[in-house]
Design an enzyme around this catalytic site. Structure first.
Site, PDB file in Angstrom:
ATOM      1  N   GLU A 190       0.802  -1.229   0.000  1.00  0.00           N
ATOM      2  CA  GLU A 190       0.000   0.000   0.000  1.00  0.00           C
ATOM      3  C   GLU A 190       0.841   1.287   0.000  1.00  0.00           C
ATOM      4  O   GLU A 190       0.764   2.102   0.927  1.00  0.00           O
ATOM      5  CB  GLU A 190      -1.005   0.002   1.153  1.00  0.00           C
ATOM      6  CG  GLU A 190      -0.529  -0.216   2.538  1.00  0.00           C
ATOM      7  CD  GLU A 190      -1.655  -0.291   3.564  1.00  0.00           C
ATOM      8  OE1 GLU A 190      -1.473   0.306   4.644  1.00  0.00           O
ATOM      9  OE2 GLU A 190      -2.676  -0.945   3.312  1.00  0.00           O
ATOM     10  N   ASN A 331      -5.595  -4.141  -0.242  1.00  0.00           N
ATOM     11  CA  ASN A 331      -5.951  -4.182   1.170  1.00  0.00           C
ATOM     12  C   ASN A 331      -7.269  -3.429   1.299  1.00  0.00           C
ATOM     13  O   ASN A 331      -7.317  -2.205   1.144  1.00  0.00           O
ATOM     14  CB  ASN A 331      -4.879  -3.517   2.034  1.00  0.00           C
ATOM     15  CG  ASN A 331      -3.546  -4.231   1.949  1.00  0.00           C
ATOM     16  OD1 ASN A 331      -3.457  -5.356   1.464  1.00  0.00           O
ATOM     17  ND2 ASN A 331      -2.496  -3.577   2.431  1.00  0.00           N
ATOM     18  N   TYR A 333     -10.873  -2.801   3.549  1.00  0.00           N
ATOM     19  CA  TYR A 333     -11.522  -2.960   4.846  1.00  0.00           C
ATOM     20  C   TYR A 333     -12.972  -2.471   4.868  1.00  0.00           C
ATOM     21  O   TYR A 333     -13.823  -3.099   5.463  1.00  0.00           O
ATOM     22  CB  TYR A 333     -10.712  -2.259   5.938  1.00  0.00           C
ATOM     23  CG  TYR A 333      -9.407  -2.968   6.235  1.00  0.00           C
ATOM     24  CD1 TYR A 333      -9.355  -3.996   7.170  1.00  0.00           C
ATOM     25  CD2 TYR A 333      -8.242  -2.639   5.556  1.00  0.00           C
ATOM     26  CE1 TYR A 333      -8.170  -4.675   7.425  1.00  0.00           C
ATOM     27  CE2 TYR A 333      -7.049  -3.314   5.806  1.00  0.00           C
ATOM     28  CZ  TYR A 333      -7.019  -4.331   6.740  1.00  0.00           C
ATOM     29  OH  TYR A 333      -5.852  -5.005   6.977  1.00  0.00           O
ATOM     30  N   GLU A 400      -5.205  -8.066   2.252  1.00  0.00           N
ATOM     31  CA  GLU A 400      -5.590  -7.782   3.629  1.00  0.00           C
ATOM     32  C   GLU A 400      -7.092  -7.532   3.683  1.00  0.00           C
ATOM     33  O   GLU A 400      -7.639  -6.796   2.861  1.00  0.00           O
ATOM     34  CB  GLU A 400      -4.880  -6.545   4.193  1.00  0.00           C
ATOM     35  CG  GLU A 400      -3.397  -6.700   4.431  1.00  0.00           C
ATOM     36  CD  GLU A 400      -2.787  -5.457   5.084  1.00  0.00           C
ATOM     37  OE1 GLU A 400      -3.550  -4.680   5.704  1.00  0.00           O
ATOM     38  OE2 GLU A 400      -1.574  -5.276   4.971  1.00  0.00           O
TER      39      GLU A 400
END
Length: 508
Positions: A190, A331, A333, A400
């Site tokens: 990232e 990644n 979330y 992730e």
């Protein structure tokens, strides 16, 4: 092409998570190695042994020892440096098919360049061999925010073009020594967030920023250095990828890519202004790196607003960066609401990322915990659909994905199971809808030092009592759930899963 409206992207997402059944299993996905399930970590966050066997400080060590991780450091962390055999056995017992970890550049090459540290070389050889012997794919990241402090001291690290040569030489050492067993290489973790946090806001290392955009920095320029660091990161990635493809790929038959942090930007209101703001968010966070990698240049909206502050690619540089990847890692979330803030484009004299052009807010968090992310698996589906529609549907790994909780919360982390189950289900729908996704990695395997929360928050499948000298790994409910998902032919509902657990778990 890239200016496809978000409304069209939403319409192209055929199925929503809510319309799918809750019952699915590992066999609904392609089998390994075509698609893998694993867990992730990074060197500084888990290894410990920070000053042992020739390792020298990285910029994360310097930052931690200045007290910026709430007083926590990675000096011991999870002690994975000494406990790697135990941990790999635990991975195998859990059923992991792959493990994503990073190499500490300053453990392998203590000065950042020059002689290789034999002890560092031995550790990573041992870890890789241990993984292979248990049937677990090693997925290796070369840079996970931990630039050797020596290179930052010598020439400023990523703001200097000198970094391209040194990073390529470091990558060469890794390819040469580990590439016969490592088939999946990620150059950078990232870098978009690494640059935003380290060179704009200055709240993560290397703490370069300038007022009024960042505070408490003794050096840096928030108006120019984020562009410069990004440019050098892209050139470094391309240089390492070119080296791998020229000297190693035919023989080792591996793959090389880069990883980006990704929100899904969702218009706060159903207005054209907020839809355009959401698109700017995607351009400034994702397109900033993906456009050069896919098309050979930065997005027009960034070049227009940055002007002379953003470096330009020469023809040869553009050709080198374009197509310099076999896969993209994300990644992911949660989603963020995007509200138009375009007036700032005319007033700040520095607009290289979405914060300046978009007002971002998280959806309402879980009322029971200020730590937990809003659960928005649909954002992952739409991100993957966006990749398919706008960037040619390249191979993608979710490197992730995981739920944050308070560190000392219960081992019965049902919210984490709900979060992970929802995102794996969304990923399955995306794959069925044509996404070229190749794998999913939970962040994280162990509770570790978090780069924003220190040891106050956790993401792990396994808990450790930091006051326990042995740092015993204790399975959370999510570890049992993930293990059952990976091993069983059928996955029951969460209630059914809880009923199926042995009484022994609840007595631990």
């Amino acid at each position: 092409m890239l200016r496809v409206s978000l409304l069209l992207c939403f319409l192209l997402t055929i199925k929503s998570v809510s319309s799918s059944t809750d019952n699915f299993c590992r066999d609904d996905f392609p089998s390994a190695p075509a698609f893998v399930f694993g867990a992730s970590s990074s060197a500084y966050q888990v290894e410990g042994a920070a000053a042992e066997d020739g390792r020298t400080p990285s910029i994360l060590d310097t930052f931690a020892h200045a007290g910026h991780f709430h007083g926590a450091t990675g000096d011991v962390a999870c002690d994975a440096y000494h406990k790697y055999k135990e941990d790999v056995q635990l991975m195998a017992d859990t059923g992991l098919e792959a493990y994503r970890f990073s190499i500490s550049w300053s453990r392998l090459i203590p000065n950042g360049k020059g002689p290789v540290n034999p002890k560092g070389l031995q550790y990573y050889n041992n870890l890789i061999d241990q993984l292979i012997s248990h049937g677990i794919q090693p997925h290796v990241t070369l840079h996970h925010s931990d630039l050797p402090q020596a290179l930052d001291d010598e020439y400023g690290g990523w703001v200097s073009r000198k970094i391209v040569k040194d990073f390529t030489a470091y990558a060469d050492v890794c390819f040469k020594n580990f590439g016969d067993r490592v088939l999946h290489w990620t150059t950078m973790n990232e870098p978009n967030v690494f640059v935003l946090a380290g060179y704009d806001g200055g709240y993560l290392p290397p703490q370069r920023c300038s007022i009024p955009f960042g505070l408490n920095c003794s050096r840096g320029n928030s108006s120019t250095e984020p562009y410069l660091a990004t440019h050098n990161i892209l050139l470094s990635h391309a240089s390492a990828a070119r080296l791998y493809k020229k000297n190693y790929q035919d023989k080792q038959r591996g793959f090389i890519g880069i990883n980006l942090f990704a929100f899904w930007f969702f218009p706060q209101k159903k207005t054209i202004e907020d839809e355009l703001a959401a698109q700017r968010g995607l351009d400034f966070y994702i397109g900033w790196y993906l456009n050069p990698l896919v098309f050979g240049d930065y997005p027009d909206v960034i070049k227009k607003n940055a002007g002379s502050r953003i470096p330009f690619f020469t023809r040869l540089e553009s050709q080198s960066v374009k197509g310099s990847f076999d896969f993209i890692g994300f990644n992911y979330y949660t989603v963020v609401h995007a509200k138009d803030n375009s007036i700032s484009l005319k007033s700040t004299n520095r607009d290289y990322h979405a914060d300046s052009a978009v007002k971002m807010t998280l959806p309402k968090r879980n009322e029971s915990s200020s730590f937990e992310y809003p659960i928005a698996p649909w954002g992952l589906q739409r991100l993957l659909e966006y990749m398919k529609q706008n960037y040619g549907n390249p191979p993608v790994y979710i490197h992730e994905n995981g739920q944050q909780t308070a560190r000392n919360s219960s081992l019965e982390d049902r919210s984490r199971i709900k979060y992970v189950q929802g995102h794996i289900q969304a990923l399955l729908e995306a794959v069925r809808n044509g996404s070229n996704a190749r794998g999913y990695f939970i962040w994280s395997f162990l509770d570790s030092l978090e780069l924003l929360g220190g040891y106050e928050s956790s993401f792990g499948l396994y808990y450790m009592d930091l006051d326990d000298p042995d740092l015993k790994r204790q399975p959370k409910l999510s570890a049992h759930w993930y293990s059952q998902f990976l091993k069983s032919k059928n996955l029951t509902s969460l209630d059914g899963f809880l009923e199926s657990l042995s009484h022994g778990y609840h007595s631990q």
